[in-house]
Design an enzyme around this catalytic site. Structure first.
Site, mmCIF file in Angstrom:
data_model
loop_
_atom_site.group_PDB
_atom_site.id
_atom_site.type_symbol
_atom_site.label_atom_id
_atom_site.label_comp_id
_atom_site.label_asym_id
_atom_site.label_seq_id
_atom_site.Cartn_x
_atom_site.Cartn_y
_atom_site.Cartn_z
ATOM 1 N N LYS A 16 70.750 66.453 39.991
ATOM 2 C CA LYS A 16 70.961 65.056 41.733
ATOM 3 C C LYS A 16 70.346 64.175 41.095
ATOM 4 C CE LYS A 16 68.060 65.102 45.726
ATOM 5 N NZ LYS A 16 68.304 63.005 45.781
ATOM 6 N N GLY A 47 59.434 60.845 39.209
ATOM 7 C CA GLY A 47 59.262 60.392 40.670
ATOM 8 C C GLY A 47 58.393 59.709 41.602
ATOM 9 N N SER A 48 57.719 59.962 42.581
ATOM 10 C CA SER A 48 56.427 60.312 42.665
ATOM 11 C C SER A 48 55.589 61.512 42.876
ATOM 12 C CB SER A 48 56.300 59.856 44.776
ATOM 13 O OG SER A 48 57.438 60.840 45.535
ATOM 14 N N ARG A 49 54.452 61.245 43.401
ATOM 15 C CA ARG A 49 53.633 62.798 43.062
ATOM 16 C C ARG A 49 53.294 62.472 44.075
ATOM 17 N NH1 ARG A 49 46.685 62.261 43.157
ATOM 18 N NH2 ARG A 49 47.532 60.654 41.345
ATOM 19 N N GLU A 55 56.852 64.063 35.769
ATOM 20 C CA GLU A 55 56.196 62.546 35.491
ATOM 21 C C GLU A 55 55.850 61.819 37.303
ATOM 22 O OE1 GLU A 55 57.232 58.402 34.072
ATOM 23 O OE2 GLU A 55 57.833 60.002 32.806
ATOM 24 N N CYS A 112 56.508 53.364 34.209
ATOM 25 C CA CYS A 112 55.582 54.197 34.916
ATOM 26 C C CYS A 112 54.797 54.045 33.881
ATOM 27 C CB CYS A 112 56.339 55.706 34.513
ATOM 28 S SG CYS A 112 57.372 55.962 32.601
ATOM 29 N N GLU A 149 47.810 54.408 42.167
ATOM 30 C CA GLU A 149 48.894 54.094 40.995
ATOM 31 C C GLU A 149 49.640 53.131 42.635
ATOM 32 O OE1 GLU A 149 52.968 54.446 38.868
ATOM 33 O OE2 GLU A 149 52.309 55.587 40.598
#
Length: 526
Positions: free
Chosen positions: A182, A239-241, A263, A300, A391
């Site tokens: 994607k 990407g984001s949480r 991650e 990151c 973060e």
């Protein structure tokens, strides 16, 4: 060539639904418009991947390694067009992207070496013992096999090295898994150029059609459909949480749940030990701000937390860091949404009653620019409010002032899982650091000494992972050769006729891979 296409196996498709990309440094819309893949494309790509899986999984190591090398060659053949488009879509400078292209092709070639070596198979043979008493032992042979089709989500902050042909794709293909990517909507032109290079490599190497597909799009529904497709067996995500957790929920709710290697979130604490702080506080301040502001802090492993013991030496460090930061120029962020989230995070810290703003970088001179921010608070306040440990993706960091090393340990122990932790220490700090090390190792995937966490080496010993929420599975890594094991599973074969044994564990060892026979590695002394 960029024409806004989707690549479903060997087929090039266009869709009626379109979306646009933009130059984050100007806000200008870029051409062309891009196809937005839907459920039909997801289904077709996954069907092709499922059909390709049993064929691609049994390719011999040399053919698979040559395929990985062919991808690297095809990416390099794109030439400067790839760098120019990536600059337009990311706002990143040429030198950064040229280095990232080298990292992308370099890790493909590294995985080719790993595939040829064959250790990833973990080929193990326990020969039959028909005369053993009281019971005979059967012939047992074990090797790792590919899990099947893998969905890979391109990351925003590395449009090459963590995207279409990045580490997740390289390690999955190395393991023998077809990949459906994607593409990230922030850099669809860059993604299409790389995807077409992979498609050309598939054709040139005679790999099954479904070995690779590329599905661009900007909707959450596209990712949800991909993870929910029953033919997908594992997911790689950076990407984001919030995004990672959403995919994990979808994967867990399937009739056949699958692993999501995500991650997601990390603030990467840096501990300034007393002797090091006293001896080289100014140099540490300069190195810290350089690491924090590099690439607008969009890494990151950005050092988002500094922990040290209260005193004059820490005061001097803070003053020096503030001075350096005030001279730092604003930098373009990757997208409008990333910039907006950064601004909200910085604003929340600046408005927090227990947080003091130490310094800001130079003011914005254009759109979507990050102005670096440095804050401080006490250990007691930090421990009292978990929000201070969240973060802020970008060049923002919080200094935590502790009363003593015992409080430093408390702060570290309170943290969520992290990708990295850094110890700045001198010889006089070693004994105290010895006590901190187990606490740090419990919280992170990589512990550094006297360096800065930004900059992740693609190597055999690298771990780029960590306890939740740094990653969804702290036993794995997304960088380095160990990443291949995310997409493998062991299978034992008992008393199989020789004619049916997979090549990796056949008596004649046609692949020439290293194996362990009755517990002893071939060629090793008994």
């Amino acid at each position: 060539m960029i024409d806004g296409a989707m690549l479903v196996g060997n087929e090039v498709r266009q869709s009626a639904g379109r979306f646009q990309s933009c130059d984050p440094s100007t806000g200008a819309t870029l051409t062309p418009d891009f196809s937005s893949a839907g459920e039909a494309e997801v289904s077709d790509a996954c069907a092709l991947a499922a059909a390709a899986a049993p064929v691609y999984a049994t390719t011999d190591p040399e053919s698979r390694a040559a395929f990985l090398e062919a991808i690297a060659i095809k990416i390099e053949a794109i030439g400067d067009d790839l760098i120019v488009r990536a600059m337009q879509e990311s706002g990143l400078p040429r030198t950064r992207l040229e280095g990232e292209r080298g990292r992308t092709t370099g890790q493909l070639r590294l995985f080719a070496k790993v595939v040829r070596q064959g250790d990833w198979l973990d080929a193990t043979i326990d020969p039959a013992m028909p005369d053993r008493a009281p019971l005979p032992r059967p012939d047992l042979r074990r090797m790792n096999i590919a899990v099947g089709p893998v969905a890979v989500f391109g990351a925003s902050n590395f449009p090459l090295a963590f995207s279409v042909a990045g580490g997740d794709t390289a390690s999955a293909l190395a393991a023998g898994c077809p990949v459906v990517v994607k593409g990230h909507p922030a850099h669809p032109g860059t993604g299409e150029l790389v995807a077409r290079a992979i498609q050309r490599a598939v054709a040139a190497c005679g790999m099954p059609e479904g070995t690779f597909s590329y599905l661009p799009g900007e909707t959450n529904a596209l990712g949800e459909a991909l993870v929910g497709d029953p033919r997908i067996r594992a997911v790689g995500f950076t990407g984001s949480r919030g995004g990672g957790l959403a995919l994990m929920r979808i994967a867990a709710a399937r009739k056949e749940p699958i692993p999501v290697y995500a991650e997601m979130s990390s603030i990467n604490p840096v501990v300034l030990m007393p002797a090091a702080l006293a001896a080289r506080g100014r140099a540490l301040a300069e190195g810290f701000v350089q690491s924090l502001t590099m690439g607008a802090g969009q890494f990151c492993t950005n050092p988002g937390l500094v922990i040290a013991v209260e005193g004059a030496d820490l005061d001097a460090f803070v003053a020096a860091a503030a001075e350096v930061m005030q001279g730092s120029a604003p930098q373009t962020m990757l997208s409008l949404s990333i910039h907006d989230n950064f601004a909200k995070g910085v604003s929340a810290l600046a408005g927090h009653a227990a947080v003091e703003t130490i310094a800001r970088g130079q003011s914005e001179t254009g759109v979507n620019q990050a102005v670096a921010a440095l804050f401080q608070t006490s250990a007691q306040q930090f421990l009292a409010d978990i929000a201070l440990a969240h973060e802020v993706f970008g060049s923002s960091s919080v200094i935590v002032r502790c009363r003593d090393l015992g409080e430093v340990t408390q702060v570290i122990a309170s943290l969520e899982g992290q990708l990295t932790a850094t110890l700045q220490l001198d010889d006089a700090d070693v004994e105290a650091a010895r006590d901190l090390l187990p606490v740090l190792a419990d919280r992170v995937g990589r512990v550094l000494a006297n360096g800065w966490p930004t900059g992740v080496e693609v190597a055999h010993a690298m771990v780029h992972g960590g306890p939740f929420p740094a990653t969804s599975d702290g036993r794995t890594t997304s960088v380095g050769t160990l990443a291949i094991h995310r997409f493998l599973r062991p299978v034992a074969f008992q008393n199989l006729p020789a004619a049916l044994l997979p090549a990796g564990i056949a008596d004649e060892n046609p692949w020439g891979v290293a194996r362990r026979i009755d517990g002893v590695r071939e060629g090793s002394p008994r």
